[in-house]
Design an enzyme around this catalytic site. Structure first.
Site: not given
Length: 189
Positions: A42, A83
């Protein structure tokens, strides 16, 4: 002093040194830095699956969290995500034609340039959305962040209702130092 007493004193000194070292290491890992293993794709190309990263725990208290910081946060008791902070409290977030808009102002995201170049003009890396579409709010509430993975096509992030806006108090710290693999050691932005 007898040999036996000297050996006993030396053993006691070694034991003290080991205990102090263990306490020191635990203190550093608990309050200042902790290593994590990146699992998944990700955050590619910034972080690859299997990268080992140092999370600066104290950095969020000293300098606060800023837009575009890469952070690690708890999603469950056993799971942490890595993230990038896109939206801060009070921000309105939108994506249109692969451009990030924060409070109506377009922002460059240079960490996405490699992926965008691979598209060669075909399609978009990040699908269009607004904060209203995703979170049913017009601005990010106080105490929350909006986060995205750099691999926008393959990331479970604030666009996913299972993650949504993340509470600031779930943030462990900033992840900006890679220490493995050895040929990629360094500060990452």
């Amino acid at each position: 002093m007898t040999l036996q007493k000297k050996e006993k004193n030396e053993l006691l000194e070694w034991l003290k040194a080991i205990v102090v070292t263990v306490v020191f290491v635990i203190g550093i890992r608990t309050f200042i830095f902790t290593p994590i293993l990146v699992s998944g794709e990700s955050m590619m190309p910034t972080y690859e699956d299997g990268d080992r990263v140092i999370v600066n725990i104290i950095g969020k208290q000293i300098s606060g969290l800023e837009r575009f910081d890469v952070i690690v946060f708890h999603t469950t008791e056993e799971t942490n995500y890595i993230k990038r902070v896109i939206g801060l409290p009070g921000d309105h977030i939108a994506y249109k034609d692969d451009v990030l808009y924060i409070n109506g102002t377009p922002y460059d995201e240079p960490y996405l340039d490699a992926y965008k170049a691979q598209l060669m003009g075909y399609g978009t890396l990040t699908q269009d959305f607004t904060l209203e579409d995703l979170a049913n709010v017009s601005t990010i509430p106080e105490g929350y962040l909006f986060v995205l993975g750099d691999n926008r096509v393959n990331s479970t992030d604030s666009r996913d209702p299972r993650v949504g806006l993340i509470a600031i108090d779930t943030v462990i710290g900033k992840a900006n130092i890679r220490f493995y693999p050895l040929d990629h050691i360094g500060i990452v932005k």
